[in-house]
Design a protein around this motif. Structure first.
Motif, mmCIF file in Angstrom:
data_model
loop_
_atom_site.group_PDB
_atom_site.id
_atom_site.type_symbol
_atom_site.label_atom_id
_atom_site.label_comp_id
_atom_site.label_asym_id
_atom_site.label_seq_id
_atom_site.Cartn_x
_atom_site.Cartn_y
_atom_site.Cartn_z
ATOM 1 N N TRP A 1 48.285 40.200 36.354
ATOM 2 C CA TRP A 1 47.443 39.361 37.195
ATOM 3 C C TRP A 1 46.021 39.895 37.148
ATOM 4 N N ILE A 2 45.075 39.147 37.694
ATOM 5 C CA ILE A 2 43.650 39.460 37.552
ATOM 6 C C ILE A 2 42.976 39.477 38.921
ATOM 7 N N ALA A 3 42.009 40.391 39.073
ATOM 8 C CA ALA A 3 41.129 40.390 40.244
ATOM 9 C C ALA A 3 39.681 40.367 39.771
ATOM 10 N N ILE A 4 38.903 39.435 40.296
ATOM 11 C CA ILE A 4 37.475 39.337 40.009
ATOM 12 C C ILE A 4 36.725 39.879 41.220
ATOM 13 N N ASN A 5 35.980 40.967 41.040
ATOM 14 C CA ASN A 5 35.182 41.521 42.138
ATOM 15 C C ASN A 5 33.764 40.962 42.043
ATOM 16 N N LYS A 6 33.427 40.081 42.966
ATOM 17 C CA LYS A 6 32.132 39.400 42.950
ATOM 18 C C LYS A 6 30.991 40.319 43.377
ATOM 19 N N SER A 7 31.286 41.393 44.090
ATOM 20 C CA SER A 7 30.245 42.332 44.494
ATOM 21 C C SER A 7 29.838 43.237 43.329
ATOM 22 N N ARG A 8 30.806 43.607 42.491
ATOM 23 C CA ARG A 8 30.533 44.576 41.411
ATOM 24 C C ARG A 8 30.440 43.932 40.035
ATOM 25 N N ARG A 9 30.741 42.612 39.948
ATOM 26 C CA ARG A 9 30.712 41.869 38.675
ATOM 27 C C ARG A 9 31.691 42.460 37.678
ATOM 28 N N THR A 10 32.933 42.592 38.120
ATOM 29 C CA THR A 10 33.970 43.150 37.257
ATOM 30 C C THR A 10 35.233 42.293 37.290
ATOM 31 N N LEU A 11 35.987 42.351 36.218
ATOM 32 C CA LEU A 11 37.319 41.759 36.124
ATOM 33 C C LEU A 11 38.300 42.892 35.865
ATOM 34 N N THR A 12 39.329 43.004 36.709
ATOM 35 C CA THR A 12 40.359 44.019 36.519
ATOM 36 C C THR A 12 41.670 43.344 36.171
ATOM 37 N N LEU A 13 42.288 43.803 35.117
ATOM 38 C CA LEU A 13 43.602 43.330 34.706
ATOM 39 C C LEU A 13 44.643 44.295 35.263
ATOM 40 N N TYR A 14 45.574 43.759 36.040
ATOM 41 C CA TYR A 14 46.629 44.582 36.637
ATOM 42 C C TYR A 14 47.995 44.188 36.082
ATOM 43 N N LYS A 15 48.895 45.146 36.143
ATOM 44 C CA LYS A 15 50.323 44.871 35.978
ATOM 45 C C LYS A 15 50.996 45.468 37.191
ATOM 46 N N GLY A 16 51.435 44.611 38.099
ATOM 47 C CA GLY A 16 51.919 45.111 39.380
ATOM 48 C C GLY A 16 50.775 45.770 40.126
ATOM 49 N N SER A 17 50.943 47.041 40.469
ATOM 50 C CA SER A 17 49.904 47.770 41.200
ATOM 51 C C SER A 17 49.095 48.698 40.305
ATOM 52 N N LYS A 18 49.282 48.611 38.987
ATOM 53 C CA LYS A 18 48.602 49.505 38.054
ATOM 54 C C LYS A 18 47.499 48.772 37.284
ATOM 55 N N SER A 19 46.317 49.362 37.264
ATOM 56 C CA SER A 19 45.215 48.793 36.487
ATOM 57 C C SER A 19 45.491 48.970 34.998
ATOM 58 N N GLN A 20 45.287 47.896 34.236
ATOM 59 C CA GLN A 20 45.487 47.931 32.791
ATOM 60 C C GLN A 20 44.161 47.879 32.031
ATOM 61 N N GLY A 21 43.064 47.649 32.738
ATOM 62 C CA GLY A 21 41.758 47.569 32.095
ATOM 63 C C GLY A 21 40.739 46.927 33.017
ATOM 64 N N LYS A 22 39.475 47.318 32.859
ATOM 65 C CA LYS A 22 38.391 46.786 33.676
ATOM 66 C C LYS A 22 37.253 46.361 32.762
ATOM 67 N N TYR A 23 36.654 45.193 33.067
ATOM 68 C CA TYR A 23 35.672 44.614 32.161
ATOM 69 C C TYR A 23 34.504 44.009 32.950
ATOM 70 N N PRO A 24 33.276 44.140 32.433
ATOM 71 C CA PRO A 24 32.113 43.532 33.092
ATOM 72 C C PRO A 24 32.080 42.031 32.866
ATOM 73 N N VAL A 25 31.543 41.298 33.836
ATOM 74 C CA VAL A 25 31.506 39.833 33.736
ATOM 75 C C VAL A 25 30.181 39.288 34.252
ATOM 76 N N THR A 26 29.913 38.033 33.901
ATOM 77 C CA THR A 26 28.837 37.243 34.492
ATOM 78 C C THR A 26 29.449 36.300 35.516
#
Length: 234
Positions: free
Chosen positions: A55-80
């Motif tokens: 699943w995915i979380a978009i943090n609008k304050s930090r301009r990031t996209l985090t890819l999760y699997k369950g409760s574990k982060s699988q990667g973090k990426y910058p976004v517009t």
């Protein structure tokens, strides 16, 4: 830090996303602190993940996209993200569809439509449409303006570096996966905390006091404490 020019800027944005920092692409004070502080930490805490899968979380304050699997982060990426006039909505959404080399419809006549595989297609070559309650037309996609990654420039969609979406997100996240979009405060109200801070010092453990052993005197040694004149002679 050994890069230069555009490559340095883009890699710095990726590193800021990895460290849960606001993505700027510059060596701002928060970034310098994270770079040069030995006991700096970045980690995520999720009270109740919406899926055991991806699943995915978009943090609008930090301009990031985090890819999760369950409760574990699988990667973090910058976004517009979207501008003040055309903001990215806050919502608990779902992945609705996925397309390679999509055509762009021009937002219902607002812009001139662009065909698939056109180098001027603002969607890049990947589209991941979102199902947001009461909203439509939003998605996660590639871009043709990588210098804008880390800012608020879009019409509300979430743009990624083409390499990141094509290799790390699009191939993995299935249709139907949860997608959370929100500010720091909104994500935290849903139970998702993304920490970036100097590690708190743990109090030193108190030394364990060993019990004092009472010496047991040998009765035969008591005689040494008696004055010689008091001893009886047999």
């Amino acid at each position: 830090m050994d890069k230069s020019g555009v490559e340095r800027r883009d890699e710095l944005k990726r590193w800021q996303a990895l460290m849960n920092l606001p993505v700027t692409g510059t060596l701002d004070e928060k970034t310098k602190t994270a770079l040069y502080t030995e006991n700096y930490e970045a980690y995520d805490e999720i009270k109740n993940p919406p899926s055991k899968g991806y699943w995915i979380a978009i943090n609008k304050s930090r301009r990031t996209l985090t890819l999760y699997k369950g409760s574990k982060s699988q990667g973090k990426y910058p976004v517009t993200l979207g501008t003040n006039a055309t903001p990215t909505p806050s919502a608990k959404a779902k992945m609705q569809n996925k397309h390679k080399n999509p055509a762009w419809g021009g937002m219902g006549g607002k812009y001139t439509p662009v065909a698939a595989d056109d180098p001027n297609n603002p969607l890049g070559e990947r589209w991941m449409g979102l199902r947001i309650p009461g909203q439509n037309g939003y998605g996660i996609h590639g871009n043709i303006k990588p210098h804008q990654i880390g800012g608020y420039y879009s019409n509300g969609c979430i743009r990624m570096f083409n390499y990141d979406i094509e290799n790390y997100v699009f191939p993995i996240v299935p249709v139907g996966a949860p997608v959370w979009l929100g500010t720091d405060n909104e994500l935290e109200s849903w139970g998702l905390y993304q920490y970036s801070r100097i590690m708190k010092e743990k109090p030193a453990p108190k030394p364990v006091e060993k019990p004092v052993e009472k010496s047991v005197e040998d009765p035969m040694m008591q005689i040494e404490k008696v004055n010689a004149g008091e001893l009886l002679e047999f």
